[in-house]
Design an enzyme around this catalytic site. Structure first.
Site, PDB file in Angstrom:
ATOM      1  N   GLY A   3       0.770  -1.232   0.000  1.00  0.00           N
ATOM      2  CA  GLY A   3       0.000   0.000   0.000  1.00  0.00           C
ATOM      3  C   GLY A   3       0.800   1.281   0.000  1.00  0.00           C
ATOM      4  O   GLY A   3       0.211   2.364   0.034  1.00  0.00           O
ATOM      5  N   ASP A   4       2.140   1.187  -0.043  1.00  0.00           N
ATOM      6  CA  ASP A   4       2.950   2.399   0.076  1.00  0.00           C
ATOM      7  C   ASP A   4       4.098   2.380  -0.937  1.00  0.00           C
ATOM      8  O   ASP A   4       5.268   2.506  -0.587  1.00  0.00           O
ATOM      9  CB  ASP A   4       3.498   2.536   1.498  1.00  0.00           C
ATOM     10  N   LEU A   5       3.750   2.252  -2.210  1.00  0.00           N
ATOM     11  CA  LEU A   5       4.758   2.207  -3.270  1.00  0.00           C
ATOM     12  C   LEU A   5       5.142   3.619  -3.697  1.00  0.00           C
ATOM     13  O   LEU A   5       4.954   4.024  -4.848  1.00  0.00           O
ATOM     14  CB  LEU A   5       4.222   1.402  -4.458  1.00  0.00           C
TER      15      LEU A   5
ATOM     16  N   GLN B 226      -0.507   5.102  -4.539  1.00  0.00           N
ATOM     17  CA  GLN B 226       0.762   5.734  -4.192  1.00  0.00           C
ATOM     18  C   GLN B 226       1.767   5.628  -5.340  1.00  0.00           C
ATOM     19  O   GLN B 226       2.547   6.550  -5.581  1.00  0.00           O
ATOM     20  CB  GLN B 226       1.351   5.081  -2.936  1.00  0.00           C
TER      21      GLN B 226
END
Length: 327
Positions: A223-225, A259
């Site tokens: 979820g945090d690319l 992201q």
């Protein structure tokens, strides 16, 4: 044996004190050496690579030490990241190997300060590569985006064999989306990237979360690319690393694009189109609206790195096309 040069961890007793010290190299360098010594690993020269949520130090010996406090969701981050590395072990992905783990203060009454020691990602971050790229490098960046699309496809196919957040029946992801659905309009009003009139239309635009996810098999979702969690070869020759698994879910792959596109690609739709091509992503006519829904449901301030003035847009569909139109 206790090292008298170790900083006093009891100084970190609140969110504010954690925020003040989390990237302080002088505070954490002796503790990182202590952790590596406990595992029998060489420390070499250690440094803080940059701003991060959790204390991280990297070594010129090819190692990274990541520590997890009890503030800023530290316990949840540690559990998720450890589970992710265990699930990803042996996968055909450019993920650094987990080499060991331990605790800075084992067996005590207070927070034990768990840590992980991981192979250091090679190459340079996508952000560094993209910022340094000139017009002649554009074909290489597009090729990297296509390659990462193929990497992302493999990541989404990793079996969900974890014991908690990365198991197919985990409720963590849908529960997160439900929380975000309730909070997103207030958050976006505070952030100020979008017009008040457009935000008035968001509650009616967002579907019921169970309806949004209905019929979709949960996948491994990062979820945090953002632009510093993806590493590329220094010569722009390939994807060399994927790091930071504190925000992983058994969820919907569309969430992972938010992201990646709005932060790492800075809303560059040509890069997005190349990535979707590499991922063999089925892009339907409803793709822009679907992705705008996930934009509003994302857990982070995802428009922060988007170099577009969106404040004059009052129509939901226009915003969806502006951010996510790849036709």
């Amino acid at each position: 044996m206790q090292n008298n040069h170790l900083a006093d961890l009891s100084r970190i007793n609140s969110d504010d004190s954690y925020a003040e010290l989390r990237n302080d190299a002088a505070f954490w360098e002796p503790w990182a050496r202590h952790a590596l010594d406990e595992l029998g690993l060489p420390a070499g020269e250690l440094r803080v690579p940059g701003e991060s949520t959790n204390p991280v130090l990297i070594s010129d010996t090819g190692l990274a030490v990541k520590l997890y406090g009890e503030h800023w969701c530290g316990p949840e981050s540690y559990a998720s990241e450890l589970e992710a590395y265990e699930v990803l072990a042996g996968a055909d992905l450019p993920v650094p190997k987990l080499l060991g783990r331990g605790e800075l203060r084992p067996g005590g009454a207070g927070w034990p300060w768990p840590y992980l020691v991981i192979e250091r990602a090679t190459g340079r971050t996508w952000r560094e590569a993209a910022d340094a790229a000139g017009p002649d490098d554009r074909p290489a960046l597009l090729a990297l985006a296509r390659e990462f699309g193929a990497t992302l496809r493999r990541l989404h196919a990793v079996p969900l064999t974890g014991p908690a957040v990365l198991r197919p029946d985990s409720r963590t992801f849908p529960d997160l989306l439900k929380e975000r659905r309730e909070a997103t309009v207030a958050d976006h009003r505070e952030w100020g990237y979008l017009s008040p009139g457009l935000l008035d239309a968001v509650p009616a635009f967002l579907p019921d979360v169970d309806e949004l996810l209905a019929g979709r098999e949960p996948r491994f979702v990062h979820g945090d690319l953002h632009g510093t969690n993806l590493f590329v070869d220094p010569g722009l020759g390939g994807i060399s690393g994927l790091i930071d698994f504190t925000d992983v879910y058994a969820g919907d792959p569309r969430y992972s694009l938010v992201q990646l596109h709005l932060n790492a690609f800075r809303a560059d739709r040509e890069l997005l189109a190349a990535l979707l091509e590499g991922a063999d992503w089925d892009v339907s006519d409803s793709f822009p609206r679907e992705m705008l829904q996930f934009t509003f449901l994302h857990d982070f301030e995802v428009l922060e790195e988007t170099p577009l003035d969106l404040t004059g847009i009052d129509d939901i569909d226009e915003l969806a096309r502006r951010l996510w139109g790849v036709g």
